[in-house]
Design an enzyme around this catalytic site. Structure first.
Site, short mmCIF file in Angstrom:
data_model
loop_
_atom_site.label_atom_id
_atom_site.label_comp_id
_atom_site.label_asym_id
_atom_site.label_seq_id
_atom_site.Cartn_x
_atom_site.Cartn_y
_atom_site.Cartn_z
N HIS A 78 -1.98 -13.83 26.31
CA HIS A 78 -2.21 -13.55 27.74
C HIS A 78 -1.45 -12.30 28.20
CE1 HIS A 78 -4.17 -17.49 28.65
NE2 HIS A 78 -3.43 -17.89 27.62
N ASN A 151 -6.81 -22.47 32.29
CA ASN A 151 -7.76 -21.49 31.76
C ASN A 151 -9.09 -21.61 32.50
OD1 ASN A 151 -6.12 -20.37 29.80
ND2 ASN A 151 -6.91 -21.60 28.12
FE1 HDE Z 1 -0.40 -20.94 26.83
N1 HDE Z 1 1.20 -19.74 26.49
N2 HDE Z 1 0.06 -22.02 25.20
N3 HDE Z 1 -2.08 -22.10 27.05
N4 HDE Z 1 -0.91 -19.90 28.43
C1 HDE Z 1 1.54 -18.67 27.23
O1 HDE Z 1 3.71 -18.19 27.96
C2 HDE Z 1 1.24 -21.98 24.55
C3 HDE Z 1 -2.46 -23.14 26.27
C4 HDE Z 1 -1.90 -20.16 29.31
O2 HDE Z 1 -0.32 -15.51 33.33
C5 HDE Z 1 2.88 -18.10 26.84
O3 HDE Z 1 4.53 -16.88 29.62
C6 HDE Z 1 1.29 -23.00 23.53
C7 HDE Z 1 -3.48 -23.92 26.91
C8 HDE Z 1 -1.93 -19.16 30.34
O4 HDE Z 1 1.73 -15.49 32.57
C9 HDE Z 1 3.35 -19.05 25.73
C10 HDE Z 1 0.08 -23.64 23.58
C11 HDE Z 1 -3.70 -23.28 28.11
C12 HDE Z 1 -0.90 -18.28 30.03
C13 HDE Z 1 2.20 -20.03 25.63
C14 HDE Z 1 -0.67 -23.03 24.64
C15 HDE Z 1 -2.82 -22.15 28.17
C16 HDE Z 1 -0.27 -18.77 28.85
C17 HDE Z 1 2.89 -16.64 26.51
C18 HDE Z 1 -0.43 -24.76 22.70
C19 HDE Z 1 -4.72 -23.66 29.19
C20 HDE Z 1 -0.54 -17.02 30.77
C21 HDE Z 1 3.50 -15.96 27.71
C22 HDE Z 1 0.27 -25.96 22.86
C23 HDE Z 1 -4.49 -24.96 29.76
C24 HDE Z 1 0.36 -17.27 31.93
C25 HDE Z 1 3.96 -17.01 28.55
C26 HDE Z 1 0.61 -16.00 32.67
C27 HDE Z 1 0.83 -18.16 28.25
C28 HDE Z 1 2.24 -21.06 24.79
C29 HDE Z 1 -1.99 -23.42 24.95
C30 HDE Z 1 -2.82 -21.26 29.30
C31 HDE Z 1 3.69 -18.40 24.40
C32 HDE Z 1 2.44 -23.26 22.60
C33 HDE Z 1 -4.14 -25.19 26.38
C34 HDE Z 1 -2.90 -19.08 31.50
O5 HDE Z 1 4.50 -19.73 26.11
#
Ligand code: HDE
Length: 696
Positions: A78, A151
């Site tokens: 992201h 999402n």
């Molecule tokens: Fe994320 N995800 N994600 N994700 N995600 C990040 O956090 C992570 C997942 C989502 O505009 C990171 O600040 C893991 C699902 C958005 O700043 C990080 C897993 C969904 C955003 C991270 C998921 C998301 C992130 C990277 C699996 C939808 C952007 C930068 C368990 C429900 C937020 C940050 C923004 C961002 C980890 C899966 C949505 C690395 C470990 C499912 C919208 O922490």
């Protein structure tokens, strides 16, 4: 240097011919970070004008030092995003299901910050990548910040957080060559996916037009996981969060997406910025799917499995409030880049479920912010700080801004009224007291094993046109995969979803041998009812509001006609932009001069939802050799758009290869009435039946 100027805009020349602007009280005086006024920002301190630089030049050193440290690590996923401020307004009190303070009083507004994003590409990648969009909402409630980090697709690729690093490694650029950028169309991604049957439902969604939205304003948002709402008395109700765009759903077609990426890689961020700046504030309704334990137990799938939805037909959505984005950021870095969303930011009245993906996320987000923002005090940055009072004994660390005052920095203590904050049994956050017991195992629940039934349900819920787009997207992506075995393996999954889809993709890939179904862990169910809510085409917007028409004009354009079109579009809440041979504009039929918004090549029709072709007769003749004018028309036709025109445009249509017998998507403009007809037609957004003549 002579200082005679009166206004900052005036410049004086230095000895080397360089230009100096100085403050005359009309703008602040430039200072160093320490506040020391600066006399010369064009020249470093040297021994003589041609001599070596001096180490004592604190201004030069500070300026360069700060510049060297301007970058922070971009988000691992992201990275490319765009944010805006707004508010959430409650329609009704939800005290029957939750104690969450923000949901108690009808009409109450809670400040919000939203960041939309793509997942795979780096910070500088193009907006129209085929990808999931992030839809992260920070709500600054009176009882703390609550982040719904969602999402625009309601399911995810994987069921357990432990696979996330593998998924993202596979999706991003390949590690040796560092390409392709912001694309899943490569071997590593499809290799991983073809070995991950649980991802098949998500694959249907990202191969659909959901993954190429027309604008952030026209897409849905989903919390994805099941959460809990908890009342003051400790009663829990399961909930899934939905954001429904007020302007309806809209996507682009793939060929359009590819071209938008070249014409305007910032298409989505520009769209949001322009909409907010012009006062056309985007809006979403918050929808809740509420269900109890009995439903959870009887539902066909596990409500803890993030690769499954609960169809709206089974648990209807209760719309409880609206999210309005009404203010752009003052500074992109300070706000959009530094905003730190954390799934673990939760408030009393809301709680997690045991979804193993969510449990893993609750570790990851906090952890990633420390890396990105440099220390534990990222909550002190204004965009991340709560807007309600907050008190605790956490102290020190990099960039500490709010250390506790006085001598008490621990509790319990004996310092009475000066002893600082204490816990509250009444309003403090309490986790729902769920009964948890079991063996400590590294094991996936059998209830997660059906990988294909909902993938099929999604596919059969699409219109024929949408199904075609899914098939074409799969063919496109897999054609970029070099290893034939990976292509075939993916098709063997498709057989479990829909045999016709599998056949079509196999043919499109030129597979020589018939592919057998991959043995499924659980046989695909064919009895799940199609869900209308899953299709974009079956849920068209009621209006053309918020959309844009590009009018191709030349000198001699019929001014009255153009004005009539503008009036109709204004009334609808849509925008008219003028595309002309030069940005200097044209002289209209009545002798008036009209400025242009775009030069023809700079404003291709992919940037518009519909077009009008309104040249004069001479103007049309002069455009016949203009390749961009031809593309403007042929692309709009190929992308199934509605086209308003005047008779004089006919030679241009011929040049653009438009069949002589114009279809229903063409509306001749003769006055206000036909302009109104055109706008009414545009509400359908595209003439889907044209796909029988052109493939997108
Ligand atoms: Fe994320 N995800 N994600 N994700 N995600 C990040 O956090 C992570 C997942 C989502 O505009 C990171 O600040 C893991 C699902 C958005 O700043 C990080 C897993 C969904 C955003 C991270 C998921 C998301 C992130 C990277 C699996 C939808 C952007 C930068 C368990 C429900 C937020 C940050 C923004 C961002 C980890 C899966 C949505 C690395 C470990 C499912 C919208 O922490």
């Amino acid at each position: 240097m002579k200082q005679t100027k009166k206004h900052t805009d005036d410049v004086v020349r230095g000895k080397g011919g360089e230009l100096h602007q100085t403050s005359n009280g009309d703008v602040p005086i430039l200072t160093t970070q320490q506040g020391t006024p600066v006399s010369d920002d064009q020249n470093s301190l040297k021994v003589g004008p041609r001599g070596p630089a001096t180490l004592e030049d604190f201004h030069l050193r500070e300026k360069i030092f700060h510049f060297d440290h301007e970058r922070i690590p971009e988000r691992v996923v992201h990275a490319r995003g765009f944010g805006a401020h707004g508010y959430f307004e409650n329609y009704e009190s939800l005290s029957d299901v939750t104690a969450a303070d923000l949901f108690q009083r009808a009409g109450e507004k809670t400040p919000a910050f939203v960041r939309f994003s793509t997942v795979a590409g780096n910070k500088g990648s193009a907006d129209l990548a085929r990808d999931v969009r992030g839809f992260a909402v920070k709500l600054y409630t009176q009882q703390g910040n609550w982040d719904i980090v969602g999402n625009n697709i309601p399911v995810f690729f994987i069921q357990d957080a432990i696979k996330f690093p593998d998924l993202i490694h596979a999706a991003k650029a390949e590690p040796d060559c560092d390409f392709p950028q912001a694309q899943t169309a490569h071997d590593n991604f499809w290799d991983f996916i073809s070995l991950m049957p649980e991802s098949m439902h998500m694959i249907m969604w990202i191969m659909s037009d959901r993954a190429i939205p027309r604008s952030f304003r026209f897409m849905e948002g989903f919390g994805v996981h099941t959460y809990r709402l908890v009342t003051a008395r400790g009663k829990s109700t399961f909930v899934k969060f939905h954001w429904k765009p007020k302007l309806g759903l809209q996507s682009v077609v793939w060929n359009e997406a590819v071209k938008i990426n070249g014409a305007d890689p910032d298409f989505h961020r520009r769209d949001l910025w322009n909409a907010i700046q012009s006062g056309s504030y985007p809006e979403w309704e918050l929808g809740l799917q509420l269900f109890d334990d009995a439903f959870a137990d009887s539902f066909d799938f596990d409500i803890l499995d993030a690769t499954k939805i609960i169809p709206e037909e089974q648990v209807p959505i209760r719309r409880v409030g609206r999210l309005v984005l009404d203010r752009c950021v003052d500074n992109f870095f300070a706000e959009t880049e530094q905003v730190a969303f954390c799934t673990n930011n939760i408030v009393p009245g809301i709680d997690f479920s045991n979804d193993p993906l969510l449990q893993g996320r609750n570790f990851s987000y906090l952890d990633t912010q420390v890396k990105r923002l440099g220390g534990p005090n990222f909550t002190h940055i204004p965009i991340n700080a709560p807007k309600c009072p907050f008190h605790n004994f956490q102290q020190d660390g990099h960039m500490a801004m709010f250390n506790p005052r006085g001598r008490a920095n621990y509790e319990p203590n004996s310092w009475g009224a000066e002893g600082g904050p204490r816990e509250s049994h009444d309003i403090g956050f309490r986790s729902f007291a769920a009964d948890e017991k079991g063996r400590k195992v590294r094991e996936r629940s059998e209830s997660f094993a059906d990988h294909y039934s909902q993938a099929r349900q999604f596919y059969v819920s699409q219109t024929k046109v949408e199904q075609g787009h899914i098939a074409e997207a799969l063919i496109f992506e897999l054609s970029k995969v070099h290893k034939p075995a990976i292509r075939a393996r993916l098709v063997s999954h498709l057989v479990n979803i829909d045999t016709k889809l599998a056949d079509r993709v196999a043919t499109g890939l030129g597979l020589q041998e018939k592919v057998q179904a991959l043995h499924p862990a659980v046989e695909t169910r064919k009895d799940l009812k199609p869900s209308k809510a899953l299709s974009i085409a079956l849920n068209p917007p009621k209006t053309f509001a918020g959309r844009k028409v590009g009018a191709l004009v030349t000198d001699g354009v019929d001014r009255a006609l153009l004005d009539a079109l503008k009036l109709e579009l204004d009334a609808e809440g849509a925008v008219l932009e003028i595309v002309a041979p030069t940005v200097g504009g044209v002289e209209a039929s009545d002798g008036t001069r009209m400025a242009a918004d775009e030069k023809i090549g700079g404003g291709p029709s992919v940037l518009y939802d519909a077009i009008a072709v309104l040249p004069s007769k001479d103007g049309a003749a002069s455009l016949l050799s203009n390749a961009s004018a031809k593309d403007f028309i042929s692309d709009a036709f190929g992308h199934l758009k509605f086209i308003a025109f005047v008779k004089a445009a006919t030679p241009l249509f011929e040049k653009a290869g438009i069949p002589e017998d114009l279809d229903d998507g063409f509306i001749e403009l003769t006055g206000r009435k036909s302009a109104a007809q055109f706008v009414a037609a545009c509400r359908k957004l595209r003439l889907w039946q044209r796909e029988q003549v052109v493939t997108t």
